[in-house]
Motif scaffolding. Structure first.
Motif, PDB file in Angstrom:
ATOM      1  N   GLY A  75       0.812  -1.219   0.000  1.00 10.04           N
ATOM      2  CA  GLY A  75       0.000   0.000   0.000  1.00 10.04           C
ATOM      3  C   GLY A  75       0.838   1.258   0.000  1.00 10.04           C
ATOM      4  N   ILE A  76       1.901   1.269   0.796  1.00 18.26           N
ATOM      5  CA  ILE A  76       2.763   2.460   0.862  1.00 18.26           C
ATOM      6  C   ILE A  76       3.469   2.685  -0.468  1.00 18.26           C
ATOM      7  CG2 ILE A  76       4.860   3.378   1.918  1.00 18.26           C
ATOM      8  CD1 ILE A  76       3.947   2.080   4.549  1.00 18.26           C
ATOM      9  N   LEU A  77       3.997   1.612  -1.056  1.00 17.86           N
ATOM     10  CA  LEU A  77       4.706   1.764  -2.330  1.00 17.86           C
ATOM     11  C   LEU A  77       3.755   2.178  -3.441  1.00 17.86           C
ATOM     12  CD1 LEU A  77       7.358   1.605  -3.765  1.00 17.86           C
ATOM     13  CD2 LEU A  77       7.073  -0.867  -4.015  1.00 17.86           C
ATOM     14  N   PHE A  78       2.559   1.576  -3.475  1.00 20.87           N
ATOM     15  CA  PHE A  78       1.563   1.954  -4.482  1.00 20.87           C
ATOM     16  C   PHE A  78       1.205   3.439  -4.350  1.00 20.87           C
ATOM     17  CE2 PHE A  78      -2.968   2.645  -5.442  1.00 20.87           C
ATOM     18  CZ  PHE A  78      -3.004   2.307  -6.783  1.00 20.87           C
ATOM     19  N   THR A  79       0.966   3.888  -3.124  1.00 16.50           N
ATOM     20  CA  THR A  79       0.603   5.292  -2.897  1.00 16.50           C
ATOM     21  C   THR A  79       1.756   6.217  -3.239  1.00 16.50           C
ATOM     22  OG1 THR A  79      -0.877   4.568  -1.116  1.00 16.50           O
ATOM     23  CG2 THR A  79      -0.320   6.908  -1.201  1.00 16.50           C
ATOM     24  N   ALA A  80       2.988   5.808  -2.908  1.00 19.14           N
ATOM     25  CA  ALA A  80       4.155   6.631  -3.235  1.00 19.14           C
ATOM     26  C   ALA A  80       4.309   6.795  -4.744  1.00 19.14           C
ATOM     27  CB  ALA A  80       5.408   5.998  -2.635  1.00 19.14           C
ATOM     28  N   ILE A  81       4.045   5.711  -5.498  1.00 23.15           N
ATOM     29  CA  ILE A  81       4.124   5.798  -6.961  1.00 23.15           C
ATOM     30  C   ILE A  81       3.084   6.772  -7.494  1.00 23.15           C
ATOM     31  CG2 ILE A  81       3.687   4.489  -9.082  1.00 23.15           C
ATOM     32  CD1 ILE A  81       4.994   2.081  -7.665  1.00 23.15           C
ATOM     33  N   MET A  82       1.871   6.701  -6.950  1.00 20.30           N
ATOM     34  CA  MET A  82       0.827   7.603  -7.415  1.00 20.30           C
ATOM     35  C   MET A  82       1.129   9.056  -7.036  1.00 20.30           C
ATOM     36  SD  MET A  82      -1.021   5.662  -9.141  1.00 20.30           S
ATOM     37  CE  MET A  82      -2.125   6.997  -9.578  1.00 20.30           C
ATOM     38  N   ILE A  83       1.726   9.271  -5.873  1.00 18.19           N
ATOM     39  CA  ILE A  83       2.111  10.635  -5.483  1.00 18.19           C
ATOM     40  C   ILE A  83       3.212  11.151  -6.400  1.00 18.19           C
ATOM     41  CG2 ILE A  83       3.202  12.005  -3.651  1.00 18.19           C
ATOM     42  CD1 ILE A  83       1.688  10.279  -1.626  1.00 18.19           C
ATOM     43  N   TYR A  84       4.158  10.280  -6.744  1.00 22.24           N
ATOM     44  CA  TYR A  84       5.192  10.669  -7.714  1.00 22.24           C
ATOM     45  C   TYR A  84       4.552  11.003  -9.061  1.00 22.24           C
ATOM     46  CZ  TYR A  84       9.179  10.341 -10.891  1.00 22.24           C
ATOM     47  OH  TYR A  84      10.117  10.606 -11.855  1.00 22.24           O
ATOM     48  N   GLY A  85       3.547  10.200  -9.453  1.00 22.50           N
ATOM     49  CA  GLY A  85       2.818  10.515 -10.675  1.00 22.50           C
ATOM     50  C   GLY A  85       2.148  11.877 -10.599  1.00 22.50           C
ATOM     51  N   CYS A  86       1.619  12.219  -9.426  1.00 17.27           N
ATOM     52  CA  CYS A  86       1.004  13.539  -9.253  1.00 17.27           C
ATOM     53  C   CYS A  86       2.042  14.653  -9.368  1.00 17.27           C
ATOM     54  CB  CYS A  86       0.295  13.619  -7.902  1.00 17.27           C
ATOM     55  SG  CYS A  86      -1.215  12.637  -7.814  1.00 17.27           S
ATOM     56  N   TYR A  87       3.267  14.384  -8.912  1.00 15.86           N
ATOM     57  CA  TYR A  87       4.352  15.369  -9.072  1.00 15.86           C
ATOM     58  C   TYR A  87       4.639  15.598 -10.557  1.00 15.86           C
ATOM     59  CZ  TYR A  87       9.216  16.802  -9.667  1.00 15.86           C
ATOM     60  OH  TYR A  87      10.364  17.425 -10.103  1.00 15.86           O
ATOM     61  N   LEU A  88       4.730  14.501 -11.325  1.00 17.35           N
ATOM     62  CA  LEU A  88       4.927  14.643 -12.768  1.00 17.35           C
ATOM     63  C   LEU A  88       3.739  15.375 -13.401  1.00 17.35           C
ATOM     64  CD1 LEU A  88       6.311  11.083 -13.703  1.00 17.35           C
ATOM     65  CD2 LEU A  88       7.600  13.153 -13.108  1.00 17.35           C
ATOM     66  N   ALA A  89       2.543  15.051 -12.917  1.00 17.53           N
ATOM     67  CA  ALA A  89       1.338  15.693 -13.457  1.00 17.53           C
ATOM     68  C   ALA A  89       1.325  17.180 -13.140  1.00 17.53           C
ATOM     69  CB  ALA A  89       0.091  15.018 -12.891  1.00 17.53           C
ATOM     70  N   TYR A  90       1.832  17.555 -11.973  1.00 24.44           N
ATOM     71  CA  TYR A  90       1.898  18.976 -11.629  1.00 24.44           C
ATOM     72  C   TYR A  90       2.837  19.718 -12.580  1.00 24.44           C
ATOM     73  CZ  TYR A  90       2.870  23.303  -9.160  1.00 24.44           C
ATOM     74  OH  TYR A  90       3.029  24.627  -8.849  1.00 24.44           O
ATOM     75  N   ARG A  91       3.937  19.068 -12.953  1.00 24.84           N
ATOM     76  CA  ARG A  91       4.833  19.688 -13.937  1.00 24.84           C
ATOM     77  C   ARG A  91       4.120  19.863 -15.276  1.00 24.84           C
ATOM     78  NH1 ARG A  91      10.134  16.035 -13.577  1.00 24.84           N
ATOM     79  NH2 ARG A  91      10.646  17.232 -15.458  1.00 24.84           N
ATOM     80  N   CYS A  92       3.276  18.900 -15.635  1.00 19.20           N
ATOM     81  CA  CYS A  92       2.458  19.056 -16.851  1.00 19.20           C
ATOM     82  C   CYS A  92       1.472  20.202 -16.689  1.00 19.20           C
ATOM     83  CB  CYS A  92       1.695  17.765 -17.139  1.00 19.20           C
ATOM     84  SG  CYS A  92       2.717  16.362 -17.634  1.00 19.20           S
ATOM     85  N   LEU A  93       0.905  20.312 -15.487  1.00 22.17           N
ATOM     86  CA  LEU A  93      -0.094  21.347 -15.221  1.00 22.17           C
ATOM     87  C   LEU A  93       0.490  22.740 -15.405  1.00 22.17           C
ATOM     88  CD1 LEU A  93      -3.049  21.631 -14.290  1.00 22.17           C
ATOM     89  CD2 LEU A  93      -2.233  21.585 -11.937  1.00 22.17           C
ATOM     90  N   ARG A  94       1.779  22.879 -15.187  1.00 21.20           N
ATOM     91  CA  ARG A  94       2.449  24.172 -15.343  1.00 21.20           C
ATOM     92  C   ARG A  94       2.959  24.402 -16.762  1.00 21.20           C
ATOM     93  NH1 ARG A  94       1.358  27.742 -11.675  1.00 21.20           N
ATOM     94  NH2 ARG A  94       3.385  28.733 -11.969  1.00 21.20           N
ATOM     95  N   SER A  95       2.671  23.463 -17.657  1.00 19.00           N
ATOM     96  CA  SER A  95       3.125  23.580 -19.041  1.00 19.00           C
ATOM     97  C   SER A  95       2.429  24.741 -19.750  1.00 19.00           C
ATOM     98  CB  SER A  95       2.850  22.277 -19.792  1.00 19.00           C
ATOM     99  OG  SER A  95       3.041  22.438 -21.186  1.00 19.00           O
ATOM    100  N   SER A  96       3.069  25.225 -20.786  1.00 19.77           N
ATOM    101  CA  SER A  96       2.461  26.288 -21.589  1.00 19.77           C
ATOM    102  C   SER A  96       1.382  25.752 -22.527  1.00 19.77           C
ATOM    103  CB  SER A  96       3.549  26.995 -22.409  1.00 19.77           C
ATOM    104  OG  SER A  96       4.224  26.071 -23.249  1.00 19.77           O
ATOM    105  N   ARG A  97       1.335  24.433 -22.704  1.00 17.70           N
ATOM    106  CA  ARG A  97       0.348  23.829 -23.612  1.00 17.70           C
ATOM    107  C   ARG A  97      -0.888  23.420 -22.818  1.00 17.70           C
ATOM    108  NH1 ARG A  97       3.336  19.248 -26.956  1.00 17.70           N
ATOM    109  NH2 ARG A  97       1.174  18.962 -27.627  1.00 17.70           N
ATOM    110  N   SER A  98      -2.032  23.912 -23.231  1.00 13.97           N
ATOM    111  CA  SER A  98      -3.262  23.694 -22.463  1.00 13.97           C
ATOM    112  C   SER A  98      -3.661  22.224 -22.418  1.00 13.97           C
ATOM    113  CB  SER A  98      -4.402  24.528 -23.057  1.00 13.97           C
ATOM    114  OG  SER A  98      -4.625  24.192 -24.423  1.00 13.97           O
ATOM    115  N   GLU A  99      -3.459  21.475 -23.522  1.00 14.83           N
ATOM    116  CA  GLU A  99      -3.865  20.074 -23.528  1.00 14.83           C
ATOM    117  C   GLU A  99      -2.992  19.244 -22.574  1.00 14.83           C
ATOM    118  OE1 GLU A  99      -0.943  20.537 -26.960  1.00 14.83           O
ATOM    119  OE2 GLU A  99      -2.567  21.678 -26.036  1.00 14.83           O
ATOM    120  N   VAL A 100      -1.703  19.591 -22.493  1.00 16.46           N
ATOM    121  CA  VAL A 100      -0.814  18.903 -21.560  1.00 16.46           C
ATOM    122  C   VAL A 100      -1.195  19.248 -20.121  1.00 16.46           C
ATOM    123  CG1 VAL A 100       1.576  18.727 -20.751  1.00 16.46           C
ATOM    124  CG2 VAL A 100       1.082  18.734 -23.206  1.00 16.46           C
ATOM    125  N   ALA A 101      -1.493  20.518 -19.892  1.00 20.54           N
ATOM    126  CA  ALA A 101      -1.896  20.958 -18.550  1.00 20.54           C
ATOM    127  C   ALA A 101      -3.188  20.273 -18.113  1.00 20.54           C
ATOM    128  CB  ALA A 101      -2.065  22.474 -18.525  1.00 20.54           C
TER     129      ALA A 101
END
Length: 462
Positions: free
Chosen positions: A370-396
């Motif tokens: 459970g901890i490893l699964f959640t950590a992977i998803m949180i890391y995915g959210c970190y990558l997603a946040y970098r996408c969210l800050r992208s200049s491209r609206s579809e990526v964000a």
């Protein structure tokens, strides 16, 4: 190399037929499965990309289908074929991302929990193998070139759009589910078609189509909606996204609907955009909520959420409250993988295990999983946040949808842990999260280079 490939084919065919016999099937069924595996292995050796396109179609159009005449899920068969082809063929991408290393570690730790809790023998192993194959699909797909990933995404999105159309037809003109009669060779049965929401005397049909389960359909259509933002351009992108969002709404899956709403709110909060773009998003939110509110079925479904009259919310609250007690003595390795509540709906209803993806991973595999699964998803959210800050609206927007799905959707729905097709959909979300980030970074680097070149030209003496 040819000898190695031949031995691999023999090993896979032997394991498949032997597993079929162990599961209690007839010799004829095992022989049929062996022939299917041989044919699939030949295709995998000669035309491996055909397996990819076939998998994309099956995940979207036949997610609950079986290999004809066998109890083997189609998705599992094709995923194993794709994994085998990935091992046997030269790979276009040889480097692994941190996300892939983390997923491989998760598979190993989960294997330890299976070994520690094995009570049902072959059932535990089969459930683990099905989940592992869907999880490692991330590694297989990220070995592809960018153009191949784009094609895979396009096939999946178009097939999902056709699946949405089939589901809509079954809601309107095919209420007797004759579509399932046509799909009976793949294990579909008209008696299993259609799911409903009961609200007092009112009964509301939900779009489920070939997924059978509308909540799984909501996750599948959400994944297709997200991927459509990256693999299509212009009018086709937004037309397909609109169609797929309509399909998400008609499933009445609160996890999927609320994820889209939260994604748009995250866009407003974190994405840098013009006043025009901000106005468009606000208008979309207001218009979408007004439309959903105007339809009685969706209004009852959404606005009754989390209230005292919502039996699902009550059951969820009870399960959360009872979770520590149910985990007593099972915290380290969980309750196991092939247990009855994951196979028998009546048993699951009576036990009322927690309907929350991170906690269900603890329930099944223990704290380490459970901890490893959640950590992977949180890391995915970190990558997603970098996408969210992208200049491209579809990526964000893709990044916003991923964060919203984890923060909200996966807390309301558990199928990304226990249902193979939803695990596959989550894997596709992770794959195209990496694609979105790469696309964003390459675009940003290109624009930075253009900016530097323009600055140099401006300062250059004339």
């Amino acid at each position: 190399m040819g000898i190695v490939r031949s031995l691999a084919i023999v090993a896979v065919v032997a394991a498949g037929t032997f597993g079929c016999l162990l599961a209690g099937e007839s010799v004829m069924t095992a022989a049929f499965l062996g022939l299917a595996l041989i044919a699939g292995s030949f295709v995998g050796l000669q035309h491996p990309t055909w397996l990819l396109w076939a998998l994309a179609v099956v995940v979207a159009l036949l997610p609950a289908g079986y290999v004809p005449g066998t109890p083997v899920p189609l998705i599992f068969t094709l995923t194993m074929a794709v994994l085998l082809a990935t091992v046997l063929h030269p790979r276009d991408v040889s480097t692994f991302t941190p996300l892939e290393y983390a997923l491989m570690a998760l598979v190993v730790v989960a294997g330890l929990s299976v070994a520690a809790t094995m009570q049902n023998g072959i059932d535990d192993i089969l459930e683990y193998v099905k989940w592992t194959s869907a999880t490692l699909l991330v590694v297989a797909l990220l070995r592809l070139r960018a153009d191949q990933l784009r094609t895979f995404g396009q096939v999946f999105v178009v097939a999902s759009s056709l699946s949405a159309a089939v589901g809509l037809a079954m809601l309107t003109v095919d209420k007797s589910a004759r579509t399932f009669d046509l799909l009976s060779p793949f294990g579909y049965d008209a008696s299993s078609a259609g799911r409903f929401v009961f609200n007092g005397a009112a009964v509301t049909a939900r779009l489920s189509g070939t997924y059978i389960d509308p909540n799984a359909a909501g996750i599948g259509f959400l994944a297709a909606l997200m991927i459509s933002l990256l693999v299509f351009d212009g009018f086709r992108r937004w037309a397909l996204a609109l169609l797929l969002f309509a399909a998400v709404a008609m499933t009445l899956s609160r996890a999927a609907i609320f994820s889209v709403v939260l994604a748009l709110l995250l866009m407003l909060a974190f994405h840098t955009m013009s006043t025009r773009g901000r106005t468009a998003i606000i208008g979309t939110l207001v218009g979408g909520m007004a439309l959903l509110s105007a339809i009685p079925a969706s209004r009852r479904r959404i606005f009754s959420s989390f209230g005292d009259s919502d039996t699902g919310s009550t059951a969820r609250s009870d399960a959360l409250r009872e979770f520590p007690e149910k985990m007593s003595g099972h915290w380290l390795f969980g309750h196991g993988w092939g247990i009855a509540e994951f196979k028998d709906p009546e048993k699951a209803f009576n036990i009322n295990y927690v309907a929350n993806a991170p906690l269900l991973s603890v329930y099944r595999g223990g704290l380490l999983v459970g901890i490893l699964f959640t950590a992977i998803m949180i890391y995915g959210c970190y990558l997603a946040y970098r996408c969210l800050r992208s200049s491209r609206s579809e990526v964000a927007l893709y990044g916003g949808c991923f964060i919203a799905f984890f923060v909200l959707g996966m807390q309301l729905d558990f199928s990304t842990v226990s249902i193979p097709v939803s695990v596959t959909d989550l894997s596709l979300m992770l794959v195209y999260l990496v694609v979105a980030l790469r696309s964003s970074e390459s675009t940003d680097l290109f624009r930075q280079a253009q900016s530097r070149e323009l600055s140099v030209r401006t300062r250059a003496p004339r």
